[in-house]
Design an enzyme around this catalytic site. Structure first.
Site, PDB file in Angstrom:
ATOM      1  N   TYR A   8      -1.864  -1.564   1.606  1.00 47.21           N
ATOM      2  CA  TYR A   8      -2.420  -1.504   2.816  1.00 47.21           C
ATOM      3  C   TYR A   8      -3.530  -2.813   3.215  1.00 47.21           C
ATOM      4  CZ  TYR A   8      -1.723   3.294   3.316  1.00 47.21           C
ATOM      5  OH  TYR A   8      -0.929   4.780   3.412  1.00 47.21           O
TER       6      TYR A   8
ATOM      7  N   ASN B 174       3.263   1.420  -1.962  1.00 50.70           N
ATOM      8  CA  ASN B 174       2.265   1.796  -0.997  1.00 50.70           C
ATOM      9  C   ASN B 174       1.327   0.470  -0.848  1.00 50.70           C
ATOM     10  OD1 ASN B 174       3.584   3.954  -0.566  1.00 50.70           O
ATOM     11  ND2 ASN B 174       1.918   5.436  -1.443  1.00 50.70           N
TER      12      ASN B 174
ATOM     13  N   TRP C  15       2.704   4.378   7.641  1.00 52.10           N
ATOM     14  CA  TRP C  15       1.384   5.391   7.459  1.00 52.10           C
ATOM     15  C   TRP C  15       0.734   5.496   8.630  1.00 52.10           C
ATOM     16  CZ3 TRP C  15       1.712   9.560   4.227  1.00 52.10           C
ATOM     17  CH2 TRP C  15       0.578  10.413   4.371  1.00 52.10           C
TER      18      TRP C  15
ATOM     19  N   GLN D  28      -0.998  17.113   3.775  1.00 46.87           N
ATOM     20  CA  GLN D  28      -2.044  16.493   4.850  1.00 46.87           C
ATOM     21  C   GLN D  28      -1.178  16.691   6.249  1.00 46.87           C
ATOM     22  OE1 GLN D  28      -1.173  12.350   2.890  1.00 46.87           O
ATOM     23  NE2 GLN D  28      -3.179  12.166   4.009  1.00 46.87           N
TER      24      GLN D  28
ATOM     25  N   HIS E 209       3.263  14.656  -4.063  1.00 49.18           N
ATOM     26  CA  HIS E 209       1.769  13.880  -3.504  1.00 49.18           C
ATOM     27  C   HIS E 209       0.751  14.604  -3.474  1.00 49.18           C
ATOM     28  CE1 HIS E 209       1.668  10.462  -0.115  1.00 49.18           C
ATOM     29  NE2 HIS E 209       0.261  11.047  -0.260  1.00 49.18           N
TER      30      HIS E 209
ATOM     31  N   ARG F  22      10.018   9.754   5.534  1.00 45.92           N
ATOM     32  CA  ARG F  22       9.399  10.119   4.168  1.00 45.92           C
ATOM     33  C   ARG F  22       8.539  11.265   4.289  1.00 45.92           C
ATOM     34  NH1 ARG F  22       4.791   7.630   0.717  1.00 45.92           N
ATOM     35  NH2 ARG F  22       5.259   8.601  -1.160  1.00 45.92           N
TER      36      ARG F  22
ATOM     37  N   GLU G  46      -6.985  13.412   6.162  1.00 45.32           N
ATOM     38  CA  GLU G  46      -7.165  12.000   5.318  1.00 45.32           C
ATOM     39  C   GLU G  46      -7.983  12.459   4.123  1.00 45.32           C
ATOM     40  OE1 GLU G  46      -5.383   9.407   5.083  1.00 45.32           O
ATOM     41  OE2 GLU G  46      -6.897   8.480   3.705  1.00 45.32           O
ATOM     42  N   TRP G  47      -7.472  13.373   3.154  1.00 43.80           N
ATOM     43  CA  TRP G  47      -8.140  13.821   2.013  1.00 43.80           C
ATOM     44  C   TRP G  47      -9.579  13.897   2.134  1.00 43.80           C
ATOM     45  CZ3 TRP G  47      -4.093  15.531  -0.339  1.00 43.80           C
ATOM     46  CH2 TRP G  47      -2.838  14.859  -0.218  1.00 43.80           C
TER      47      TRP G  47
ATOM     48  N   GLU H 144       4.663   3.106   2.085  1.00 45.00           N
ATOM     49  CA  GLU H 144       3.384   3.373   3.203  1.00 45.00           C
ATOM     50  C   GLU H 144       2.774   2.117   3.458  1.00 45.00           C
ATOM     51  OE1 GLU H 144       0.519   5.960   1.719  1.00 45.00           O
ATOM     52  OE2 GLU H 144       1.773   7.445   1.017  1.00 45.00           O
TER      53      GLU H 144
ATOM     54  N   ASN I 196       3.905   9.943  -5.920  1.00 50.30           N
ATOM     55  CA  ASN I 196       3.318   9.176  -5.019  1.00 50.30           C
ATOM     56  C   ASN I 196       1.923   8.670  -5.699  1.00 50.30           C
ATOM     57  OD1 ASN I 196       2.705   8.139  -2.144  1.00 50.30           O
ATOM     58  ND2 ASN I 196       0.890   9.212  -2.534  1.00 50.30           N
ATOM     59  N   GLU I 197       1.803   7.440  -5.942  1.00 50.05           N
ATOM     60  CA  GLU I 197       0.465   6.732  -6.649  1.00 50.05           C
ATOM     61  C   GLU I 197      -0.086   7.195  -7.378  1.00 50.05           C
ATOM     62  OE1 GLU I 197      -1.920   6.422  -3.056  1.00 50.05           O
ATOM     63  OE2 GLU I 197      -0.667   5.138  -2.050  1.00 50.05           O
TER      64      GLU I 197
HETATM   65  C1  PNW Z   1      -2.542   6.969   0.147  1.00 54.25           C
HETATM   66  N1  PNW Z   1      -7.859   3.666  -2.321  1.00 54.25           N
HETATM   67  O1  PNW Z   1      -3.772   6.949  -0.598  1.00 54.25           O
HETATM   68  C2  PNW Z   1      -1.896   7.883   0.219  1.00 54.25           C
HETATM   69  O2  PNW Z   1      -0.606   7.878  -0.426  1.00 54.25           O
HETATM   70  C3  PNW Z   1      -1.763   8.729   1.486  1.00 54.25           C
HETATM   71  O3  PNW Z   1      -1.608  10.130   1.308  1.00 54.25           O
HETATM   72  C4  PNW Z   1      -3.019   8.425   2.346  1.00 54.25           C
HETATM   73  O4  PNW Z   1      -3.291   9.254   3.307  1.00 54.25           O
HETATM   74  C5  PNW Z   1      -3.118   6.870   2.657  1.00 54.25           C
HETATM   75  O5  PNW Z   1      -2.985   6.244   1.785  1.00 54.25           O
HETATM   76  C6  PNW Z   1      -4.465   6.196   3.468  1.00 54.25           C
HETATM   77  O6  PNW Z   1      -5.644   6.425   2.815  1.00 54.25           O
HETATM   78  C7  PNW Z   1      -4.573   6.055  -0.752  1.00 54.25           C
HETATM   79  O7  PNW Z   1      -9.053   4.018  -2.209  1.00 54.25           O
HETATM   80  C8  PNW Z   1      -5.967   6.491  -0.827  1.00 54.25           C
HETATM   81  O8  PNW Z   1      -7.675   2.416  -2.471  1.00 54.25           O
HETATM   82  C9  PNW Z   1      -7.155   5.816  -1.098  1.00 54.25           C
HETATM   83  C10 PNW Z   1      -7.031   4.561  -1.742  1.00 54.25           C
HETATM   84  C11 PNW Z   1      -5.542   4.000  -1.641  1.00 54.25           C
HETATM   85  C12 PNW Z   1      -4.367   4.859  -1.176  1.00 54.25           C
END
Ligand code: PNW
Length: 463
Positions: A302, A300, A416, A21, A124, A78, A423-424, A366, A170-171
């Site tokens: 959100y 992580n 984060w 990223q 990651h 991190r 952002e992917w 995160e 990671n995740e």
């Molecule tokens: C995380 N969802 O990704 C990643 O660890 C980071 O690299 C990313 O930039 C960040 O969160 C923000 O998106 C996610 O769809 C991506 O629930 C998608 C999901 C959750 C986490």
């Protein structure tokens, strides 16, 4: 006036990033492609048609980034290592790239010189493309477990004298479901059998790397090693038994699928019930190394979702999720991503839940918020990121309460992200940074939220 309770002096706070990223320099100094380099080049996969070829150019601007971290007064940082920079073709018989090792070693030394503790993620999401071509990457248990362990070992040998905090993956939920289930992330497979195989193999690769660290490095190097799992907090949509049961099932599909084997030694029952034979089994020898294979709980998180039974999304346990309450009100402030709204109380609940269920020290690896419409703003306006500041205020306060009032053992927090970055599948349209990045000039400009968190932790960590 009463003095509010504080976080202990040892509390590690800072920001997180990931190699693909931020680094850019995709072909520099011997790096070869990962599955994300390949995926991003496929038409239609990335919202703005972009890739991580340049990103925030942090492979070249790492000194500037370390100075930025220093200016924010963080205690820790991190970041992740790009496997294909270190072993360009990835495998245990393939050549090692000394330039890759040198780059990370220099970065780590610089962080330590500035008094910043490195938290290093090994994986990651950027699997060397060569391993995907050679044997299908995460789908081949025997090969990938050995190749990952070999890569991890090289990292412990090369950086372990300087690094005390290792994160294997990671995740894995995102890797397995978004990468191999609905295909919105690399390598873009759509399947309802592959995600469970991939997840199983990741758990084993993680466990083997941890065993290796504990057997051969831990005593000498004295660090800790664990995994980062992602989870939203989940709440039943209404008071029905169906919604309550659906919430438990969704929690097992999102989190228990990884946390239960790793911390307890077995897959959760509701996942088994839904998947039947598609869920692989651990042999007794595998249970032996998987159970207890994480020194801490890397989290992580959100947002929070409301859960109802039904629908046909088998990948997530046959539930429907929403942010709209039964009375039509929203849970919190809407972000720039559909799945993410502010909800501090959910964070406090989640921390309590994890501490009680798994009894391991928690590092929030995160947590962050993309402000709605921020990408349409000029930098002068973008830095005034009120919704992000409010998000961080709510989440930091929830964390403080979880620690000081509820007794949860939370030892670190990483926002984060340090920078706006790739952002992917959303490309550069979604901005999560506490630092604005102008992608034409690569100029970094701190946002108000960075100032906010610096001040908040200054006030809430014991001197
Ligand atoms: C995380 N969802 O990704 C990643 O660890 C980071 O690299 C990313 O930039 C960040 O969160 C923000 O998106 C996610 O769809 C991506 O629930 C998608 C999901 C959750 C986490």
């Amino acid at each position: 006036m009463t003095t509010a309770a504080k976080l202990p002096k040892s509390f590690a706070w800072g920001y997180a990033t990931a190699a693909y990223q931020i680094e850019g320099a995709a072909n520099k100094d011997g790096r070869e492609p990962s599955i994300w380099d390949t995926f991003a080049k496929i038409q239609g996969k990335i919202a703005d048609g972009s890739s991580g070829d340049v990103a925030t150019d942090s492979y070249n601007r790492w000194q500037e980034d370390v100075q930025l971290l220093k200016s924010y007064g963080v205690k820790a940082y991190r970041f992740s290592l790009s496997w294909s920079r270190i072993i360009p073709k990835g495998g245990r018989e393939d050549p090692v790239n000394e330039q890759g090792i040198k780059h990370y070693r220099t970065l780590i030394e610089e962080l330590l010189k500035e008094g910043i503790i490195p938290f290093v993620t090994l994986y990651h999401w950027d699997l060397p493309q060569a391993l995907d071509d050679r044997y299908g990457g995460w789908l081949d248990k025997a090969e990938i477990v050995q190749d990952f362990a070999n890569y991890a070992k090289l990292c412990f040998e090369s950086f372990g004298d300087l690094v005390q905090n290792w994160i294997t993956f990671n995740e894995p939920w995102v890797i397995s479901i978004l990468g191999y289930g609905n295909g919105i992330f690399a390598p873009g497979h759509v399947s309802n059998t592959e995600p469970w195989i991939v997840a199983h193999n990741i758990i084993l690769a993680h466990a083997h790397a941890v065993k290796l660290y504990r057997d051969e490095f831990k005593e000498k190097q004295g660090g800790q090693i664990g995994i980062t799992l992602d989870s939203t907090w989940l709440i039943p949509y209404d008071d029905t038994d169906a919604s309550k049961e659906a919430t438990l099932r969704a929690m097992e599909f999102r989190l228990g699928r990884f946390a239960d084997p790793i911390y307890k030694g077995y897959y959760p029952s509701r996942v088994k019930d839904v998947l039947g034979d598609r869920l692989p089994e651990f042999t007794p020898e595998e249970v032996e190394i998987v159970k207890g294979s994480s020194d801490f709980f890397g989290l992580n998180t959100y947002t929070t979702h409301l859960v109802q039974d039904g629908g046909d999304d088998e990948l997530n346990g046959l539930v429907k999720t929403t942010h709209a309450r039964i009375d039509g009100t929203q849970l919190g402030t809407q972000s720039d991503l559909g799945w993410l709204q502010t909800y501090g109380p959910g964070f406090r609940w989640l921390l309590n839940y994890l501490w009680k269920a798994y009894e391991k020290p928690i590092y929030v690896t995160e947590n962050g918020f993309p402000v709605k419409g921020e990408n349409d703003l000029f930098v002068e306006e973008a830095v005034n990121d009120i919704d992000r500041q409010e998000y961080f205020r709510e989440y930091a306060e929830a964390l403080l309460q979880a620690v000081t009032e509820d007794g949860a053992d939370v030892r670190g927090y990483f926002g984060w992200s340090l920078l706006d970055n790739f952002e992917w599948a959303e490309g550069y349209k979604i901005r999560f940074g506490v630092t604005h990045v102008d992608y034409t000039t690569q100029k970094r400009t701190p946002k108000k939220s960075a100032e906010f968190l610096t001040q908040w932790f200054k006030e809430h960590i014991e001197e």
